[in-house]
Design a protein around this motif. Structure first.
Motif, PDB file in Angstrom:
ATOM      1  N   MET A 138      20.477  51.946  38.348  1.00  0.00           N
ATOM      2  CA  MET A 138      21.927  52.071  38.392  1.00  0.00           C
ATOM      3  C   MET A 138      22.606  50.857  39.019  1.00  0.00           C
ATOM      4  O   MET A 138      23.805  50.681  38.882  1.00  0.00           O
ATOM      5  N   GLN A 139      21.851  50.015  39.715  1.00  0.00           N
ATOM      6  CA  GLN A 139      22.457  48.838  40.326  1.00  0.00           C
ATOM      7  C   GLN A 139      22.577  47.657  39.360  1.00  0.00           C
ATOM      8  O   GLN A 139      23.057  46.599  39.736  1.00  0.00           O
ATOM      9  N   ALA A 140      22.173  47.862  38.112  1.00  0.00           N
ATOM     10  CA  ALA A 140      22.301  46.795  37.117  1.00  0.00           C
ATOM     11  C   ALA A 140      23.779  46.520  36.828  1.00  0.00           C
ATOM     12  O   ALA A 140      24.585  47.450  36.723  1.00  0.00           O
ATOM     13  N   ILE A 141      24.119  45.258  36.730  1.00  0.00           N
ATOM     14  CA  ILE A 141      25.475  44.846  36.356  1.00  0.00           C
ATOM     15  C   ILE A 141      25.500  44.477  34.876  1.00  0.00           C
ATOM     16  O   ILE A 141      26.396  44.853  34.138  1.00  0.00           O
ATOM     17  N   ASN A 142      24.488  43.749  34.433  1.00  0.00           N
ATOM     18  CA  ASN A 142      24.363  43.430  33.015  1.00  0.00           C
ATOM     19  C   ASN A 142      22.905  43.139  32.685  1.00  0.00           C
ATOM     20  O   ASN A 142      22.110  42.836  33.581  1.00  0.00           O
ATOM     21  N   LEU A 143      22.580  43.271  31.432  1.00  0.00           N
ATOM     22  CA  LEU A 143      21.250  42.969  30.937  1.00  0.00           C
ATOM     23  C   LEU A 143      21.381  42.566  29.486  1.00  0.00           C
ATOM     24  O   LEU A 143      22.200  43.124  28.755  1.00  0.00           O
ATOM     25  N   GLU A 144      20.601  41.571  29.092  1.00  0.00           N
ATOM     26  CA  GLU A 144      20.578  41.142  27.703  1.00  0.00           C
ATOM     27  C   GLU A 144      19.152  40.782  27.348  1.00  0.00           C
ATOM     28  O   GLU A 144      18.499  40.039  28.087  1.00  0.00           O
ATOM     29  N   ALA A 145      18.659  41.321  26.243  1.00  0.00           N
ATOM     30  CA  ALA A 145      17.315  41.022  25.763  1.00  0.00           C
ATOM     31  C   ALA A 145      17.417  40.526  24.324  1.00  0.00           C
ATOM     32  O   ALA A 145      18.193  41.066  23.535  1.00  0.00           O
ATOM     33  N   LEU A 189      26.732  40.997  47.185  1.00  0.00           N
ATOM     34  CA  LEU A 189      25.582  40.193  46.785  1.00  0.00           C
ATOM     35  C   LEU A 189      25.009  40.732  45.477  1.00  0.00           C
ATOM     36  O   LEU A 189      24.882  41.942  45.287  1.00  0.00           O
ATOM     37  N   ASP A 190      24.669  39.810  44.586  1.00  0.00           N
ATOM     38  CA  ASP A 190      23.960  40.170  43.367  1.00  0.00           C
ATOM     39  C   ASP A 190      22.819  39.188  43.167  1.00  0.00           C
ATOM     40  O   ASP A 190      22.680  38.221  43.918  1.00  0.00           O
ATOM     41  N   GLU A 191      21.968  39.484  42.201  1.00  0.00           N
ATOM     42  CA  GLU A 191      20.858  38.579  41.906  1.00  0.00           C
ATOM     43  C   GLU A 191      20.560  38.620  40.420  1.00  0.00           C
ATOM     44  O   GLU A 191      20.870  39.587  39.741  1.00  0.00           O
ATOM     45  N   ASP A 192      19.987  37.532  39.944  1.00  0.00           N
ATOM     46  CA  ASP A 192      19.632  37.392  38.541  1.00  0.00           C
ATOM     47  C   ASP A 192      18.121  37.478  38.388  1.00  0.00           C
ATOM     48  O   ASP A 192      17.363  37.083  39.284  1.00  0.00           O
ATOM     49  N   CYS A 219       7.324  44.290  30.065  1.00  0.00           N
ATOM     50  CA  CYS A 219       8.183  43.255  30.643  1.00  0.00           C
ATOM     51  C   CYS A 219       7.465  42.605  31.821  1.00  0.00           C
ATOM     52  O   CYS A 219       6.676  43.242  32.520  1.00  0.00           O
ATOM     53  N   ASN A 220       7.765  41.333  32.039  1.00  0.00           N
ATOM     54  CA  ASN A 220       7.154  40.583  33.133  1.00  0.00           C
ATOM     55  C   ASN A 220       8.198  39.619  33.672  1.00  0.00           C
ATOM     56  O   ASN A 220       8.750  38.818  32.914  1.00  0.00           O
ATOM     57  N   ILE A 221       8.501  39.720  34.970  1.00  0.00           N
ATOM     58  CA  ILE A 221       9.550  38.866  35.539  1.00  0.00           C
ATOM     59  C   ILE A 221       9.052  37.428  35.682  1.00  0.00           C
ATOM     60  O   ILE A 221       7.879  37.183  35.934  1.00  0.00           O
ATOM     61  N   ASP A 222       9.982  36.490  35.507  1.00  0.00           N
ATOM     62  CA  ASP A 222       9.662  35.066  35.625  1.00  0.00           C
ATOM     63  C   ASP A 222       9.653  34.605  37.073  1.00  0.00           C
ATOM     64  O   ASP A 222       9.063  33.587  37.394  1.00  0.00           O
ATOM     65  N   GLY A 223      10.333  35.299  37.941  1.00  0.00           N
ATOM     66  CA  GLY A 223      10.469  34.937  39.353  1.00  0.00           C
ATOM     67  C   GLY A 223      11.628  35.726  39.922  1.00  0.00           C
ATOM     68  O   GLY A 223      12.122  36.650  39.277  1.00  0.00           O
ATOM     69  N   THR A 254      21.434  40.829  35.618  1.00  0.00           N
ATOM     70  CA  THR A 254      22.079  40.637  36.906  1.00  0.00           C
ATOM     71  C   THR A 254      22.244  42.021  37.509  1.00  0.00           C
ATOM     72  O   THR A 254      22.631  42.967  36.816  1.00  0.00           O
ATOM     73  N   PHE A 255      21.925  42.140  38.789  1.00  0.00           N
ATOM     74  CA  PHE A 255      22.047  43.438  39.440  1.00  0.00           C
ATOM     75  C   PHE A 255      22.433  43.246  40.895  1.00  0.00           C
ATOM     76  O   PHE A 255      22.302  42.151  41.454  1.00  0.00           O
ATOM     77  N   HIS A 256      22.942  44.306  41.485  1.00  0.00           N
ATOM     78  CA  HIS A 256      23.329  44.269  42.892  1.00  0.00           C
ATOM     79  C   HIS A 256      22.087  44.013  43.746  1.00  0.00           C
ATOM     80  O   HIS A 256      21.010  44.534  43.466  1.00  0.00           O
ATOM     81  N   TYR A 257      22.272  43.216  44.768  1.00  0.00           N
ATOM     82  CA  TYR A 257      21.178  42.852  45.679  1.00  0.00           C
ATOM     83  C   TYR A 257      20.988  43.990  46.675  1.00  0.00           C
ATOM     84  O   TYR A 257      21.404  43.917  47.819  1.00  0.00           O
ATOM     85  N   ASN A 258      20.371  45.087  46.193  1.00  0.00           N
ATOM     86  CA  ASN A 258      20.163  46.238  47.070  1.00  0.00           C
ATOM     87  C   ASN A 258      18.888  47.005  46.729  1.00  0.00           C
ATOM     88  O   ASN A 258      18.778  48.186  47.004  1.00  0.00           O
ATOM     89  N   THR A 259      17.929  46.329  46.111  1.00  0.00           N
ATOM     90  CA  THR A 259      16.625  46.925  45.852  1.00  0.00           C
ATOM     91  C   THR A 259      15.540  45.875  46.106  1.00  0.00           C
ATOM     92  O   THR A 259      15.760  44.692  45.857  1.00  0.00           O
ATOM     93  N   SER A 260      14.409  46.336  46.616  1.00  0.00           N
ATOM     94  CA  SER A 260      13.275  45.436  46.859  1.00  0.00           C
ATOM     95  C   SER A 260      12.170  45.615  45.824  1.00  0.00           C
ATOM     96  O   SER A 260      11.095  45.031  45.970  1.00  0.00           O
ATOM     97  N   ILE A 261      12.419  46.383  44.781  1.00  0.00           N
ATOM     98  CA  ILE A 261      11.384  46.669  43.785  1.00  0.00           C
ATOM     99  C   ILE A 261      10.797  45.381  43.211  1.00  0.00           C
ATOM    100  O   ILE A 261       9.574  45.218  43.152  1.00  0.00           O
ATOM    101  N   PHE A 262      11.644  44.458  42.794  1.00  0.00           N
ATOM    102  CA  PHE A 262      11.137  43.244  42.157  1.00  0.00           C
ATOM    103  C   PHE A 262      10.547  42.274  43.177  1.00  0.00           C
ATOM    104  O   PHE A 262       9.587  41.574  42.886  1.00  0.00           O
ATOM    105  N   ARG A 263      11.098  42.238  44.390  1.00  0.00           N
ATOM    106  CA  ARG A 263      10.487  41.424  45.444  1.00  0.00           C
ATOM    107  C   ARG A 263       9.087  41.936  45.770  1.00  0.00           C
ATOM    108  O   ARG A 263       8.176  41.157  46.028  1.00  0.00           O
ATOM    109  N   ASN A 264       8.900  43.266  45.743  1.00  0.00           N
ATOM    110  CA  ASN A 264       7.571  43.830  45.974  1.00  0.00           C
ATOM    111  C   ASN A 264       6.588  43.399  44.891  1.00  0.00           C
ATOM    112  O   ASN A 264       5.421  43.123  45.181  1.00  0.00           O
TER     113      ASN A 264
END
Length: 156
Positions: free
Chosen positions: A30-37, A132-135, A115-119, A68-78
């Motif tokens: 739910m913290q997603a702001i936008n996504l494009e694939a 705060l948001d992050e890409d 899916c696999n994140i680039d960084g 782009t999503f709100h900077y309020n989850t650590s899922i991807f940092r984990n």
């Protein structure tokens, strides 16, 4: 017969749902702001006897995306931390559903597979920002479209 699209049939940009499934855990993103694939077809140039130009033959595809999503989850940092610590790369699925109840096209659901994140961003602050948001850029290896938009009146 309709000859033009009705304004109500434009799909609202914010009326969507996004779910991420990582190792059997499904998260409402739910913290997603936008996504494009997107997919990009790979092509080979084919020389053809008797023609001055070359033909083009599709030979495969590559799936890429960004969000782009709100900077309020650590899922991807984990996921990034786990990769750093163990070398284990984590793949996940993203499901996106667009549905605007005022539009006659109904709903569309696309599932991006493997899916696999680039960084990603490890830490962030901005004393001058409102929030705060992050890409995140990612690749995907497969996709499904279990629900498709209906044809608009007048398209056929």
């Amino acid at each position: 017969m309709e000859r033009t699209m009705k304004a109500k049939d434009a799909v609202s940009a914010s009326l969507a749902e996004c779910f991420i499934t990582i190792e059997g855990n499904r998260y409402n993103f739910m913290q997603a702001i936008n996504l494009e694939a997107s997919i990009e077809k790979t092509k080979s140039e084919i020389p053809i006897l008797g023609k001055t130009g070359k033909g083009n033959k599709s030979t495969g595809w590559k799936g890429t995306g960004s969000a782009t999503f709100h900077y309020n989850t650590s899922i991807f940092r984990n996921i990034l931390y786990r990769f750093k610590e163990t070398g284990e790369d984590v793949y996940f699925d993203i499901q996106i559903t667009n549905e605007d109840p005022t539009s006659s096209v109904g709903r569309q659901t696309v599932i991006l597979k493997d899916c696999n994140i680039d960084g990603g961003i490890l830490a962030k602050f901005d004393a001058d920002a409102e929030y705060l948001d992050e890409d995140m850029d990612f690749t995907f290896e497969d996709f499904e479209i279990p629900e498709k938009f209906k044809m608009l009146p007048g398209m056929q």
